[in-house]
Design a protein around this motif. Structure first.
Motif, short mmCIF file in Angstrom:
data_model
loop_
_atom_site.label_atom_id
_atom_site.label_comp_id
_atom_site.label_asym_id
_atom_site.label_seq_id
_atom_site.Cartn_x
_atom_site.Cartn_y
_atom_site.Cartn_z
N ARG A 176 0.84 -1.20 0.00
CA ARG A 176 0.00 0.00 0.00
C ARG A 176 0.87 1.25 0.00
NH1 ARG A 176 -5.45 0.84 2.86
NH2 ARG A 176 -5.64 3.09 3.00
N GLU A 232 0.46 5.48 0.00
CA GLU A 232 -0.51 6.55 0.23
C GLU A 232 0.24 7.88 0.30
OE1 GLU A 232 -4.06 7.43 3.48
OE2 GLU A 232 -3.07 5.49 3.44
N PRO A 278 -10.94 7.58 -6.62
CA PRO A 278 -10.61 6.16 -6.73
C PRO A 278 -11.56 5.38 -7.65
CG PRO A 278 -11.43 6.64 -4.53
CD PRO A 278 -11.27 7.95 -5.24
N LEU A 289 -10.38 6.05 -11.21
CA LEU A 289 -9.10 5.38 -11.47
C LEU A 289 -9.26 3.87 -11.54
CD1 LEU A 289 -6.82 7.61 -9.24
CD2 LEU A 289 -7.02 7.64 -11.74
N ASN A 290 -10.10 3.29 -10.69
CA ASN A 290 -10.33 1.85 -10.75
C ASN A 290 -11.06 1.47 -12.04
OD1 ASN A 290 -9.07 0.90 -8.39
ND2 ASN A 290 -10.78 1.63 -7.16
N THR A 339 0.73 3.72 -14.30
CA THR A 339 0.01 2.81 -13.41
C THR A 339 -0.77 1.77 -14.21
OG1 THR A 339 -1.80 4.41 -13.24
CG2 THR A 339 -0.19 4.39 -11.46
N ARG A 391 -5.20 -1.45 -7.28
CA ARG A 391 -6.54 -0.96 -6.94
C ARG A 391 -6.37 0.32 -6.13
NH1 ARG A 391 -7.92 -5.88 -2.78
NH2 ARG A 391 -6.57 -5.19 -1.07
N TYR A 392 -7.23 1.27 -6.42
CA TYR A 392 -7.22 2.53 -5.68
C TYR A 392 -8.23 2.45 -4.55
CZ TYR A 392 -4.33 4.57 -9.29
OH TYR A 392 -3.30 4.84 -10.13
N THR A 441 -4.11 10.32 -2.07
CA THR A 441 -4.40 9.18 -2.93
C THR A 441 -3.77 7.94 -2.33
OG1 THR A 441 -4.37 10.62 -4.87
CG2 THR A 441 -4.16 8.26 -5.29
N CYS A 442 -4.45 6.81 -2.48
CA CYS A 442 -3.95 5.53 -1.96
C CYS A 442 -4.11 4.48 -3.05
CB CYS A 442 -4.73 5.13 -0.72
SG CYS A 442 -4.22 3.53 -0.05
N VAL A 443 -3.03 3.77 -3.34
CA VAL A 443 -3.08 2.68 -4.31
C VAL A 443 -2.47 1.45 -3.66
CG1 VAL A 443 -0.88 3.28 -5.44
CG2 VAL A 443 -2.59 1.97 -6.69
#
Length: 90
Positions: free
Chosen positions: A13, A15, A23, A26-27, A46, A64-65, A72-74
């Protein structure tokens, strides 16, 4: 950055605390449903990483976002592999 094991998968993860991104959008882009929408950048990097993980690992693996309160977290979801022996660099 953090790591965890989730249902037999390794989850990496990342972030940040920047302006953030949607998200869901983006997903959807990763899923191929919305490649024409503007996300503030090309997203090619990405998308390329996601496709390479899917090609190599198949199934439920890839990027996955995740919705977070700011930034932002991926997550990169990879197959968990048993310990492998370490090889010398020679």
């Amino acid at each position: 950055m953090s790591t965890r094991i989730e249902r037999g998968s390794l989850v990496l993860r990342v972030e940040d605390n920047g302006k953030g991104a949607d998200p869901e959008l983006l997903n959807a882009r990763l899923a191929g449903a919305s490649q024409e929408e503007d996300t503030g950048g090309s997203g090619y990097g990405t998308l390329n990483v996601h496709r390479r993980i899917r090609l190599h690992c198949r199934g439920r693996y890839g990027l996955r976002y995740i919705a977070v309160s700011s930034g932002t977290c991926v997550e990169a979801v990879l197959p968990l592999q048993p310990e492998l022996p370490v090889r010398d660099g020679g």
